[in-house]
Design a protein around this motif. Sequence first.
Motif, PDB file in Angstrom:
ATOM      1  N   VAL A 133      -0.627  -5.837 -10.656  1.00 41.50           N
ATOM      2  CA  VAL A 133      -1.643  -5.891  -9.610  1.00 41.50           C
ATOM      3  C   VAL A 133      -2.414  -7.188  -9.781  1.00 41.50           C
ATOM      4  CG1 VAL A 133      -3.666  -4.784  -8.595  1.00 41.50           C
ATOM      5  CG2 VAL A 133      -1.827  -3.379  -9.560  1.00 41.50           C
ATOM      6  N   ALA A 168       1.908  -0.953  -5.916  1.00 44.90           N
ATOM      7  CA  ALA A 168       0.827  -0.380  -5.110  1.00 44.90           C
ATOM      8  C   ALA A 168       0.731   1.129  -5.315  1.00 44.90           C
ATOM      9  CB  ALA A 168       1.043  -0.709  -3.637  1.00 44.90           C
ATOM     10  N   PHE A 177       0.816  -1.212   0.000  1.00 43.75           N
ATOM     11  CA  PHE A 177       0.000   0.000   0.000  1.00 43.75           C
ATOM     12  C   PHE A 177       0.852   1.265   0.000  1.00 43.75           C
ATOM     13  CE2 PHE A 177       0.447  -1.672   4.331  1.00 43.75           C
ATOM     14  CZ  PHE A 177       1.012  -0.596   5.006  1.00 43.75           C
ATOM     15  N   ASP A 187      -2.298   3.276  -6.995  1.00 44.77           N
ATOM     16  CA  ASP A 187      -2.901   4.379  -6.250  1.00 44.77           C
ATOM     17  C   ASP A 187      -2.907   5.663  -7.068  1.00 44.77           C
ATOM     18  OD1 ASP A 187      -4.019   5.662  -3.999  1.00 44.77           O
ATOM     19  OD2 ASP A 187      -2.043   6.269  -3.278  1.00 44.77           O
ATOM     20  N   THR A 217      -4.538  -0.202  -1.423  1.00 41.63           N
ATOM     21  CA  THR A 217      -3.918  -1.448  -0.975  1.00 41.63           C
ATOM     22  C   THR A 217      -4.200  -2.562  -1.982  1.00 41.63           C
ATOM     23  OG1 THR A 217      -4.266  -0.786   1.323  1.00 41.63           O
ATOM     24  CG2 THR A 217      -3.706  -3.087   0.919  1.00 41.63           C
ATOM     25  N   ILE A 218      -3.144  -3.268  -2.362  1.00 37.69           N
ATOM     26  CA  ILE A 218      -3.285  -4.327  -3.368  1.00 37.69           C
ATOM     27  C   ILE A 218      -2.447  -5.539  -2.973  1.00 37.69           C
ATOM     28  CG2 ILE A 218      -3.774  -2.718  -5.267  1.00 37.69           C
ATOM     29  CD1 ILE A 218      -0.357  -4.229  -5.254  1.00 37.69           C
TER      30      ILE A 218
END
Length: 389
Positions: free
Chosen positions: A345, A312, A176, A316, A353-354
Amino acid sequence: MDLYETFSSLKSFEAIKSIDMHTAGEATRIVYDGFPDLRGSLLDQREEAEKKYDDLRKRIILEPRGHFDMYGAILRPQTELVESGEADIGALFIHNGGFSTMCGHATIALGRFLVDTSDENAFPNRSNLRLDTINSTAEVRIHVPCGLVVVTVPTNSDGTKSDPSRPVSFLSTPAFTAARDMEVEIPTNVRWKELGSRSSINFDLAYGGAYYALISAKELGFTNGLKEIDLLSVTSCIRKLKPFLASHPAVIDAIRHPDDSRLSYLYSIMIVDSNSGYHPEAAVSVESGLCYFADNEIDRSPTGSCVSARVALAYDKRQIELGEKRAYNSLITNHFEEGAFIGSVAEVLNESTIIAQVEGYAFYIGSSLFIWEKGDRTSREGFIFDQCV
Protein backbone atom coordinates in the motif's frame (compact mmCIF):
# COMPACT_ATOMS: atom_id res chain seq x y z
CA MET A 1 18.92 -8.91 -44.51
CA ASP A 2 17.46 -8.01 -47.89
CA LEU A 3 14.04 -9.58 -47.27
CA TYR A 4 13.67 -7.72 -43.97
CA GLU A 5 14.24 -4.43 -45.76
CA THR A 6 11.75 -5.42 -48.46
CA PHE A 7 9.07 -6.36 -45.95
CA SER A 8 9.67 -3.17 -43.96
CA SER A 9 9.43 -0.81 -46.91
CA LEU A 10 6.59 -2.14 -49.07
CA LYS A 11 3.11 -1.07 -47.95
CA SER A 12 1.61 -4.12 -49.63
CA PHE A 13 2.97 -6.30 -46.80
CA GLU A 14 1.22 -4.26 -44.04
CA ALA A 15 4.27 -4.60 -41.76
CA ILE A 16 3.82 -4.40 -37.99
CA LYS A 17 6.94 -4.03 -35.83
CA SER A 18 7.29 -5.09 -32.21
CA ILE A 19 9.71 -5.65 -29.37
CA ASP A 20 8.95 -8.80 -27.36
CA MET A 21 9.55 -8.93 -23.60
CA HIS A 22 8.48 -11.11 -20.70
CA THR A 23 7.67 -10.36 -17.08
CA ALA A 24 7.88 -13.44 -14.84
CA GLY A 25 7.30 -15.57 -17.93
CA GLU A 26 4.29 -13.66 -19.27
CA ALA A 27 4.87 -12.19 -22.72
CA THR A 28 4.35 -8.59 -23.76
CA ARG A 29 4.51 -7.94 -27.50
CA ILE A 30 5.07 -4.16 -27.67
CA VAL A 31 3.78 -2.83 -31.01
CA TYR A 32 5.63 0.36 -31.80
CA ASP A 33 5.04 0.74 -35.56
CA GLY A 34 2.49 -0.31 -38.16
CA PHE A 35 -0.78 -0.06 -36.22
CA PRO A 36 -3.22 2.44 -37.78
CA ASP A 37 -3.72 5.90 -36.30
CA LEU A 38 -6.53 6.20 -33.76
CA ARG A 39 -8.41 9.32 -32.67
CA GLY A 40 -10.13 10.75 -29.62
CA SER A 41 -9.68 9.92 -25.95
CA LEU A 42 -7.79 6.75 -25.09
CA LEU A 43 -11.03 4.92 -24.30
CA ASP A 44 -12.40 6.17 -27.63
CA GLN A 45 -9.24 4.87 -29.33
CA ARG A 46 -9.80 1.52 -27.64
CA GLU A 47 -13.36 1.40 -29.00
CA GLU A 48 -12.20 2.38 -32.49
CA ALA A 49 -9.53 -0.31 -32.45
CA GLU A 50 -12.10 -2.90 -31.35
CA LYS A 51 -14.57 -1.96 -34.09
CA LYS A 52 -12.25 -1.24 -37.04
CA TYR A 53 -8.97 -3.07 -36.41
CA ASP A 54 -9.78 -6.21 -34.46
CA ASP A 55 -8.40 -8.20 -37.38
CA LEU A 56 -4.98 -6.68 -36.64
CA ARG A 57 -5.31 -7.50 -32.95
CA LYS A 58 -5.94 -11.13 -33.90
CA ARG A 59 -3.10 -11.09 -36.42
CA ILE A 60 -0.65 -9.88 -33.77
CA ILE A 61 -1.80 -12.16 -30.94
CA LEU A 62 -3.09 -15.43 -32.39
CA GLU A 63 -1.44 -18.22 -34.36
CA PRO A 64 0.64 -18.47 -36.48
CA ARG A 65 2.40 -15.31 -35.21
CA GLY A 66 1.43 -15.80 -31.60
CA HIS A 67 -0.55 -18.30 -29.53
CA PHE A 68 -3.66 -18.67 -27.36
CA ASP A 69 -2.01 -17.15 -24.27
CA MET A 70 -0.17 -14.32 -26.03
CA TYR A 71 -0.37 -10.75 -24.74
CA GLY A 72 0.52 -7.38 -26.25
CA ALA A 73 0.61 -3.61 -25.88
CA ILE A 74 0.12 -0.99 -28.59
CA LEU A 75 1.86 2.35 -28.06
CA ARG A 76 -0.39 5.40 -28.37
CA PRO A 77 1.81 8.52 -28.55
CA GLN A 78 -1.21 10.88 -28.47
CA THR A 79 -3.97 10.77 -25.84
CA GLU A 80 -5.83 13.44 -23.91
CA LEU A 81 -3.51 13.02 -20.92
CA VAL A 82 -0.43 13.26 -23.14
CA GLU A 83 -1.79 16.46 -24.66
CA SER A 84 -2.45 17.93 -21.18
CA GLY A 85 1.07 17.04 -20.02
CA GLU A 86 -0.11 14.57 -17.36
CA ALA A 87 1.22 11.52 -19.26
CA ASP A 88 4.29 10.86 -21.37
CA ILE A 89 2.64 8.27 -23.62
CA GLY A 90 -0.43 6.06 -23.85
CA ALA A 91 -0.88 2.32 -24.35
CA LEU A 92 -3.62 -0.11 -25.29
CA PHE A 93 -3.49 -3.73 -24.12
CA ILE A 94 -4.48 -6.73 -26.25
CA HIS A 95 -5.08 -10.43 -25.61
CA ASN A 96 -6.79 -13.44 -27.17
CA GLY A 97 -10.29 -12.06 -26.59
CA GLY A 98 -9.90 -8.34 -27.24
CA PHE A 99 -8.65 -5.21 -25.48
CA SER A 100 -8.14 -4.95 -21.71
CA THR A 101 -8.20 -1.86 -19.51
CA MET A 102 -5.05 -2.44 -17.45
CA CYS A 103 -2.08 -4.77 -17.33
CA GLY A 104 0.59 -4.72 -14.65
CA HIS A 105 3.09 -7.13 -16.18
CA ALA A 106 2.96 -5.20 -19.48
CA THR A 107 3.34 -1.89 -17.62
CA ILE A 108 6.56 -3.19 -16.04
CA ALA A 109 7.87 -4.23 -19.48
CA LEU A 110 6.79 -0.92 -21.06
CA GLY A 111 8.69 0.98 -18.39
CA ARG A 112 12.00 -0.55 -19.44
CA PHE A 113 11.28 -0.28 -23.16
CA LEU A 114 10.30 3.40 -22.96
CA VAL A 115 13.52 4.27 -21.13
CA ASP A 116 15.66 2.24 -23.53
CA THR A 117 14.23 3.44 -26.84
CA SER A 118 15.61 6.50 -28.61
CA ASP A 119 13.04 6.25 -31.43
CA GLU A 120 11.16 9.55 -31.34
CA ASN A 121 8.56 8.21 -33.74
CA ALA A 122 7.65 5.53 -31.22
CA PHE A 123 8.07 7.74 -28.13
CA PRO A 124 8.17 11.47 -28.92
CA ASN A 125 8.48 12.45 -25.24
CA ARG A 126 11.49 10.24 -24.43
CA SER A 127 13.74 13.26 -23.83
CA ASN A 128 11.26 14.68 -21.31
CA LEU A 129 11.46 11.84 -18.80
CA ARG A 130 12.20 12.91 -15.23
CA LEU A 131 15.49 11.48 -13.95
CA ASP A 132 16.46 10.92 -10.33
CA THR A 133 20.25 11.07 -10.46
CA ILE A 134 20.64 10.18 -6.77
CA ASN A 135 18.73 6.89 -7.00
CA SER A 136 19.45 6.35 -10.73
CA THR A 137 15.82 5.99 -11.77
CA ALA A 138 13.53 7.47 -14.42
CA GLU A 139 9.82 8.22 -14.03
CA VAL A 140 7.53 7.26 -16.91
CA ARG A 141 3.86 8.28 -16.78
CA ILE A 142 1.75 5.96 -18.93
CA HIS A 143 -1.87 6.65 -19.82
CA VAL A 144 -3.72 3.33 -19.92
CA PRO A 145 -7.47 2.82 -20.44
CA CYS A 146 -8.20 2.78 -16.69
CA GLY A 147 -6.20 5.96 -15.98
CA LEU A 148 -2.65 7.09 -15.27
CA VAL A 149 0.04 4.77 -13.91
CA VAL A 150 3.38 6.15 -12.76
CA VAL A 151 6.31 3.83 -13.43
CA THR A 152 9.72 4.06 -11.77
CA VAL A 153 12.45 2.45 -13.86
CA PRO A 154 15.98 1.85 -12.52
CA THR A 155 18.62 3.19 -14.90
CA ASN A 156 22.34 3.49 -15.45
CA SER A 157 24.13 6.54 -14.03
CA ASP A 158 23.18 8.91 -16.87
CA GLY A 159 19.61 7.67 -17.32
CA THR A 160 20.08 6.56 -20.92
CA LYS A 161 19.35 2.86 -20.36
CA SER A 162 17.36 0.78 -17.90
CA ASP A 163 19.05 -1.43 -15.31
CA PRO A 164 17.62 -4.98 -15.48
CA SER A 165 19.25 -5.99 -12.19
CA ARG A 166 16.80 -3.85 -10.19
CA PRO A 167 12.99 -4.08 -10.19
CA VAL A 168 10.65 -1.76 -12.05
CA SER A 169 7.75 -0.50 -9.95
CA PHE A 170 4.48 1.26 -10.70
CA LEU A 171 1.84 3.12 -8.74
CA SER A 172 -1.63 1.90 -9.63
CA THR A 173 -4.76 3.84 -10.39
CA PRO A 174 -7.14 3.81 -7.38
CA ALA A 175 -7.68 0.18 -6.33
CA PHE A 176 -10.58 -0.88 -4.14
CA THR A 177 -12.78 -3.62 -2.77
CA ALA A 178 -16.02 -4.04 -4.70
CA ALA A 179 -17.59 -6.79 -2.56
CA ARG A 180 -16.47 -8.95 0.34
CA ASP A 181 -17.54 -12.51 1.11
CA MET A 182 -20.15 -12.64 -1.62
CA GLU A 183 -22.05 -15.92 -1.66
CA VAL A 184 -23.49 -17.19 -4.93
CA GLU A 185 -25.56 -20.29 -5.59
CA ILE A 186 -24.10 -22.47 -8.34
CA PRO A 187 -26.74 -24.02 -10.63
CA THR A 188 -26.50 -27.74 -11.31
CA ASN A 189 -25.46 -27.24 -14.93
CA VAL A 190 -22.52 -25.03 -13.89
CA ARG A 191 -21.15 -27.21 -11.07
CA TRP A 192 -17.87 -29.09 -11.44
CA LYS A 193 -16.78 -32.39 -9.91
CA GLU A 194 -14.49 -30.95 -7.23
CA LEU A 195 -17.31 -28.84 -5.77
CA GLY A 196 -18.77 -32.06 -4.41
CA SER A 197 -22.11 -31.79 -2.63
CA ARG A 198 -21.86 -28.04 -2.09
CA SER A 199 -24.19 -25.74 -3.98
CA SER A 200 -22.62 -22.31 -3.41
CA ILE A 201 -19.25 -20.54 -3.22
CA ASN A 202 -17.92 -17.48 -1.39
CA PHE A 203 -15.55 -15.00 -2.97
CA ASP A 204 -14.43 -11.36 -3.05
CA LEU A 205 -14.53 -8.80 -5.84
CA ALA A 206 -11.81 -6.16 -6.15
CA TYR A 207 -10.63 -3.63 -8.70
CA GLY A 208 -7.02 -2.89 -9.69
CA GLY A 209 -7.56 -1.33 -13.11
CA ALA A 210 -9.90 -4.21 -14.00
CA TYR A 211 -12.37 -6.21 -11.90
CA TYR A 212 -11.31 -9.55 -10.43
CA ALA A 213 -13.18 -12.32 -8.65
CA LEU A 214 -10.82 -13.59 -5.96
CA ILE A 215 -11.59 -17.16 -4.89
CA SER A 216 -9.51 -19.53 -2.79
CA ALA A 217 -8.53 -22.80 -4.41
CA LYS A 218 -10.02 -24.74 -1.52
CA GLU A 219 -13.33 -22.87 -1.87
CA LEU A 220 -13.54 -24.29 -5.40
CA GLY A 221 -12.89 -27.80 -4.03
CA PHE A 222 -9.20 -28.08 -4.84
CA THR A 223 -8.15 -29.19 -1.37
CA ASN A 224 -4.38 -29.11 -1.97
CA GLY A 225 -4.48 -25.45 -2.94
CA LEU A 226 -2.08 -24.50 -5.72
CA LYS A 227 0.76 -26.75 -4.53
CA GLU A 228 -0.50 -29.73 -6.48
CA ILE A 229 -3.16 -29.10 -9.08
CA ASP A 230 -4.68 -30.80 -12.06
CA LEU A 231 -4.62 -27.89 -14.49
CA LEU A 232 -7.13 -29.52 -16.84
CA SER A 233 -9.64 -29.88 -13.99
CA VAL A 234 -9.13 -26.30 -12.83
CA THR A 235 -9.51 -25.01 -16.38
CA SER A 236 -12.70 -27.02 -16.84
CA CYS A 237 -14.07 -25.44 -13.66
CA ILE A 238 -13.23 -21.90 -14.75
CA ARG A 239 -14.71 -22.37 -18.22
CA LYS A 240 -18.06 -22.95 -16.51
CA LEU A 241 -17.68 -20.52 -13.63
CA LYS A 242 -16.32 -17.38 -15.31
CA PRO A 243 -19.19 -16.73 -17.77
CA PHE A 244 -21.69 -17.57 -15.02
CA LEU A 245 -20.20 -15.02 -12.61
CA ALA A 246 -19.73 -12.40 -15.34
CA SER A 247 -23.47 -12.48 -16.05
CA HIS A 248 -24.70 -12.89 -12.46
CA PRO A 249 -26.89 -9.94 -11.38
CA ALA A 250 -25.20 -9.59 -7.97
CA VAL A 251 -21.75 -9.48 -9.57
CA ILE A 252 -22.86 -7.01 -12.24
CA ASP A 253 -24.33 -4.77 -9.56
CA ALA A 254 -21.11 -4.88 -7.50
CA ILE A 255 -18.75 -3.98 -10.34
CA ARG A 256 -20.27 -0.71 -11.54
CA HIS A 257 -17.22 1.52 -11.92
CA PRO A 258 -17.75 5.00 -10.42
CA ASP A 259 -16.08 6.85 -13.33
CA ASP A 260 -16.81 5.04 -16.59
CA SER A 261 -19.22 2.23 -17.47
CA ARG A 262 -16.72 0.91 -20.02
CA LEU A 263 -14.64 -0.32 -17.06
CA SER A 264 -17.59 -2.21 -15.54
CA TYR A 265 -17.06 -5.85 -16.43
CA LEU A 266 -15.55 -8.94 -14.83
CA TYR A 267 -12.16 -9.40 -16.45
CA SER A 268 -10.75 -12.35 -14.57
CA ILE A 269 -10.97 -15.03 -11.94
CA MET A 270 -7.93 -15.25 -9.69
CA ILE A 271 -7.62 -18.51 -7.76
CA VAL A 272 -5.75 -17.74 -4.55
CA ASP A 273 -3.69 -19.88 -2.19
CA SER A 274 -2.54 -17.94 0.87
CA ASN A 275 -0.64 -20.91 2.30
CA SER A 276 2.01 -21.43 -0.38
CA GLY A 277 4.52 -19.59 -2.50
CA TYR A 278 8.13 -18.63 -3.05
CA HIS A 279 9.13 -16.18 -0.29
CA PRO A 280 11.62 -13.43 -1.26
CA GLU A 281 13.53 -11.85 1.62
CA ALA A 282 12.00 -8.43 0.98
CA ALA A 283 8.46 -9.64 1.71
CA VAL A 284 6.78 -9.96 5.09
CA SER A 285 4.13 -12.38 3.79
CA VAL A 286 3.46 -14.44 0.67
CA GLU A 287 0.65 -15.96 -1.35
CA SER A 288 0.15 -17.60 -4.73
CA GLY A 289 -2.43 -17.18 -7.46
CA LEU A 290 -3.58 -18.68 -10.74
CA CYS A 291 -5.20 -16.11 -13.02
CA TYR A 292 -7.68 -16.87 -15.80
CA PHE A 293 -8.50 -13.78 -17.84
CA ALA A 294 -9.98 -12.78 -21.21
CA ASP A 295 -10.96 -15.93 -23.13
CA ASN A 296 -9.56 -18.16 -20.36
CA GLU A 297 -5.95 -17.19 -20.94
CA ILE A 298 -3.68 -18.28 -18.10
CA ASP A 299 -1.33 -15.59 -16.87
CA ARG A 300 2.22 -16.84 -16.38
CA SER A 301 3.01 -13.84 -14.18
CA PRO A 302 1.46 -12.97 -10.80
CA THR A 303 -0.85 -10.50 -12.66
CA GLY A 304 0.20 -6.98 -11.68
CA SER A 305 -3.22 -5.32 -11.88
CA CYS A 306 -4.67 -8.11 -9.76
CA VAL A 307 -1.85 -7.58 -7.26
CA SER A 308 -3.17 -4.01 -6.95
CA ALA A 309 -6.67 -5.42 -6.38
CA ARG A 310 -5.42 -7.98 -3.86
CA VAL A 311 -3.44 -5.36 -1.95
CA ALA A 312 -6.59 -3.20 -1.76
CA LEU A 313 -8.63 -6.15 -0.51
CA ALA A 314 -5.98 -7.14 2.04
CA TYR A 315 -5.89 -3.57 3.37
CA ASP A 316 -9.68 -3.47 3.55
CA LYS A 317 -9.60 -6.71 5.56
CA ARG A 318 -6.83 -5.34 7.82
CA GLN A 319 -4.46 -8.07 6.65
CA ILE A 320 -1.73 -5.69 5.47
CA GLU A 321 -0.48 -2.33 6.73
CA LEU A 322 0.66 0.78 4.92
CA GLY A 323 4.09 0.10 3.36
CA GLU A 324 4.15 -3.59 4.31
CA LYS A 325 5.47 -5.74 1.47
CA ARG A 326 3.75 -8.94 0.39
CA ALA A 327 5.06 -11.33 -2.28
CA TYR A 328 2.58 -12.47 -4.92
CA ASN A 329 3.45 -15.59 -6.91
CA SER A 330 2.24 -17.42 -9.98
CA LEU A 331 2.81 -21.08 -10.82
CA ILE A 332 5.81 -19.98 -12.89
CA THR A 333 7.48 -17.86 -10.19
CA ASN A 334 6.99 -20.71 -7.72
CA HIS A 335 8.57 -23.15 -10.18
CA PHE A 336 11.65 -21.00 -10.85
CA GLU A 337 11.71 -19.43 -7.36
CA GLU A 338 12.17 -15.98 -8.83
CA GLY A 339 10.09 -13.18 -10.27
CA ALA A 340 7.44 -12.80 -7.56
CA PHE A 341 5.72 -9.42 -7.68
CA ILE A 342 6.05 -7.36 -4.52
CA GLY A 343 2.88 -5.47 -3.64
CA SER A 344 2.31 -2.85 -0.96
CA VAL A 345 0.00 0.00 0.00
CA ALA A 346 1.64 3.23 -1.16
CA GLU A 347 -1.19 5.61 -0.27
CA VAL A 348 -4.56 5.32 1.48
CA LEU A 349 -7.40 7.23 -0.18
CA ASN A 350 -10.20 5.93 2.08
CA GLU A 351 -11.07 2.79 4.07
CA SER A 352 -11.47 0.57 1.00
CA THR A 353 -9.51 2.48 -1.68
CA ILE A 354 -5.74 2.70 -1.98
CA ILE A 355 -2.90 3.35 -4.39
CA ALA A 356 -0.82 0.18 -4.67
CA GLN A 357 2.85 -0.11 -5.53
CA VAL A 358 3.80 -3.20 -7.54
CA GLU A 359 7.38 -4.27 -8.26
CA GLY A 360 8.68 -6.79 -10.79
CA TYR A 361 11.35 -7.60 -13.36
CA ALA A 362 10.97 -7.59 -17.17
CA PHE A 363 13.42 -8.84 -19.78
CA TYR A 364 13.86 -8.57 -23.54
CA ILE A 365 13.43 -11.73 -25.58
CA GLY A 366 13.41 -10.51 -29.19
CA SER A 367 12.09 -8.25 -31.92
CA SER A 368 9.63 -9.02 -34.69
CA LEU A 369 8.51 -7.76 -38.07
CA PHE A 370 5.09 -9.22 -38.85
CA ILE A 371 3.66 -9.09 -42.35
CA TRP A 372 0.58 -10.26 -44.21
CA GLU A 373 1.08 -11.45 -47.76
CA LYS A 374 -1.86 -10.97 -50.12
CA GLY A 375 -3.68 -14.24 -50.75
CA ASP A 376 -2.82 -15.74 -47.36
CA ARG A 377 -6.29 -16.42 -45.89
CA THR A 378 -4.98 -18.59 -43.06
CA SER A 379 -2.93 -15.92 -41.29
CA ARG A 380 -4.84 -12.77 -42.27
CA GLU A 381 -6.68 -12.67 -38.94
CA GLY A 382 -4.86 -15.49 -37.22
CA PHE A 383 -6.63 -18.43 -35.63
CA ILE A 384 -7.12 -20.41 -32.42
CA PHE A 385 -6.25 -24.05 -33.07
CA ASP A 386 -8.92 -25.53 -30.78
CA GLN A 387 -11.61 -23.62 -32.67
CA CYS A 388 -10.47 -25.10 -36.00
CA VAL A 389 -10.69 -28.80 -35.10
